[in-house]
Design a protein around this motif. Structure first.
Motif, PDB file in Angstrom:
ATOM      1  N   MET A   1      54.788 -31.121  16.276  1.00 57.76           N
ATOM      2  CA  MET A   1      54.495 -32.405  16.884  1.00 57.76           C
ATOM      3  C   MET A   1      53.670 -33.242  15.911  1.00 57.76           C
ATOM      4  O   MET A   1      52.734 -32.745  15.301  1.00 57.76           O
ATOM      5  N   MET A   2      54.025 -34.488  15.803  1.00 56.71           N
ATOM      6  CA  MET A   2      53.281 -35.432  14.980  1.00 56.71           C
ATOM      7  C   MET A   2      52.068 -35.910  15.789  1.00 56.71           C
ATOM      8  O   MET A   2      52.223 -36.512  16.850  1.00 56.71           O
ATOM      9  N   ASN A  22      59.675 -41.666  17.834  1.00 56.92           N
ATOM     10  CA  ASN A  22      59.567 -40.575  18.808  1.00 56.92           C
ATOM     11  C   ASN A  22      58.798 -39.436  18.154  1.00 56.92           C
ATOM     12  O   ASN A  22      59.360 -38.657  17.391  1.00 56.92           O
ATOM     13  N   ALA A  23      57.514 -39.355  18.455  1.00 55.27           N
ATOM     14  CA  ALA A  23      56.655 -38.358  17.830  1.00 55.27           C
ATOM     15  C   ALA A  23      56.785 -36.994  18.501  1.00 55.27           C
ATOM     16  O   ALA A  23      56.738 -35.963  17.842  1.00 55.27           O
ATOM     17  N   GLY A  50      44.312 -38.782  17.456  1.00 57.11           N
ATOM     18  CA  GLY A  50      44.312 -37.329  17.550  1.00 57.11           C
ATOM     19  C   GLY A  50      44.608 -36.871  18.968  1.00 57.11           C
ATOM     20  O   GLY A  50      45.109 -37.622  19.806  1.00 57.11           O
ATOM     21  N   MET A  51      44.280 -35.620  19.230  1.00 59.87           N
ATOM     22  CA  MET A  51      44.579 -35.040  20.538  1.00 59.87           C
ATOM     23  C   MET A  51      43.788 -35.710  21.663  1.00 59.87           C
ATOM     24  O   MET A  51      44.177 -35.637  22.825  1.00 59.87           O
ATOM     25  N   ALA A  52      42.703 -36.385  21.326  1.00 52.75           N
ATOM     26  CA  ALA A  52      41.929 -37.114  22.335  1.00 52.75           C
ATOM     27  C   ALA A  52      42.772 -38.216  22.978  1.00 52.75           C
ATOM     28  O   ALA A  52      42.539 -38.593  24.131  1.00 52.75           O
ATOM     29  N   PHE A  53      43.757 -38.713  22.233  1.00 48.75           N
ATOM     30  CA  PHE A  53      44.625 -39.754  22.786  1.00 48.75           C
ATOM     31  C   PHE A  53      45.586 -39.187  23.830  1.00 48.75           C
ATOM     32  O   PHE A  53      45.899 -39.852  24.819  1.00 48.75           O
ATOM     33  N   LEU A  54      46.046 -37.978  23.619  1.00 46.30           N
ATOM     34  CA  LEU A  54      47.048 -37.377  24.510  1.00 46.30           C
ATOM     35  C   LEU A  54      46.382 -36.738  25.726  1.00 46.30           C
ATOM     36  O   LEU A  54      46.603 -35.564  26.049  1.00 46.30           O
ATOM     37  N   THR A  55      45.572 -37.513  26.405  1.00 49.77           N
ATOM     38  CA  THR A  55      44.839 -37.050  27.580  1.00 49.77           C
ATOM     39  C   THR A  55      45.065 -38.022  28.738  1.00 49.77           C
ATOM     40  O   THR A  55      45.632 -39.113  28.561  1.00 49.77           O
ATOM     41  N   ASP A  56      44.612 -37.630  29.912  1.00 46.68           N
ATOM     42  CA  ASP A  56      44.867 -38.406  31.125  1.00 46.68           C
ATOM     43  C   ASP A  56      44.465 -39.878  31.062  1.00 46.68           C
ATOM     44  O   ASP A  56      45.190 -40.723  31.585  1.00 46.68           O
ATOM     45  N   ALA A  79      54.862 -47.951  17.031  1.00 51.61           N
ATOM     46  CA  ALA A  79      54.233 -47.068  18.013  1.00 51.61           C
ATOM     47  C   ALA A  79      54.771 -45.657  17.863  1.00 51.61           C
ATOM     48  O   ALA A  79      55.923 -45.457  17.481  1.00 51.61           O
ATOM     49  N   LEU A  80      53.925 -44.706  18.165  1.00 49.85           N
ATOM     50  CA  LEU A  80      54.314 -43.299  18.268  1.00 49.85           C
ATOM     51  C   LEU A  80      54.423 -42.992  19.757  1.00 49.85           C
ATOM     52  O   LEU A  80      53.485 -43.269  20.520  1.00 49.85           O
ATOM     53  N   ILE A  81      55.541 -42.431  20.171  1.00 49.06           N
ATOM     54  CA  ILE A  81      55.810 -42.160  21.580  1.00 49.06           C
ATOM     55  C   ILE A  81      55.741 -40.662  21.853  1.00 49.06           C
ATOM     56  O   ILE A  81      56.275 -39.853  21.091  1.00 49.06           O
ATOM     57  N   TYR A  82      55.101 -40.334  22.979  1.00 43.97           N
ATOM     58  CA  TYR A  82      54.975 -38.940  23.432  1.00 43.97           C
ATOM     59  C   TYR A  82      55.307 -38.906  24.923  1.00 43.97           C
ATOM     60  O   TYR A  82      55.104 -39.886  25.631  1.00 43.97           O
TER      61      TYR A  82
END
Length: 124
Positions: A1-2, A22-23, A50-56, A79-82
């Protein structure tokens, strides 16, 4: 995962021009009643990386995702999409919920109990 980072986004944009990347996106099941999809759109304007972004706090429902994606495209923003796919907790679906619970799965509300707005394609 990017991982979402300002440096990665800038480097991709420099190489390929402004676009949506599409990350880490899983395919979307065409039946919106089976799974709930949560989305993240990382841009140069995101408050954290970082991973702090991929949170609720930064997670979007499908409706809000589509609105933000449209904004990015209209404004030529990279944009990077997850996304994340969760089983909907609905016993009419063909899932073995006992097994999934034992495996530690997190469930989304059933489609009918989901308070999020519906997209044109029928997703919440």
């Amino acid at each position: 995962m990017m991982k979402p980072s300002f440096q990665t986004l800038a480097e991709l944009t420099a190489r390929k021009g402004p676009r949506i990347f599409n990350a880490s996106v899983s395919s979307v099941n065409p039946n919106p009643r089976m799974y709930k999809y949560y989305w993240w759109i990382f841009t140069e304007h995101s408050p954290v990386e970082g991973m702090a972004f991929l949170t609720d706090p930064y997670r979007l429902c499908s409706f809000d995702f589509q609105q933000q994606l449209k904004y990015c495209k209209e404004n030529n923003l990279s944009a990077l999409i997850y996304n994340e796919r969760l089983h909907r907790y609905d016993h009419s679906l063909p899932f073995d919920f006992s097994k999934l619970k034992q495996e530690g799965y997190t469930f989304a509300p059933s489609f009918d109990e989901d308070p999020d707005p519906v997209t044109a394609e029928g997703f919440k």
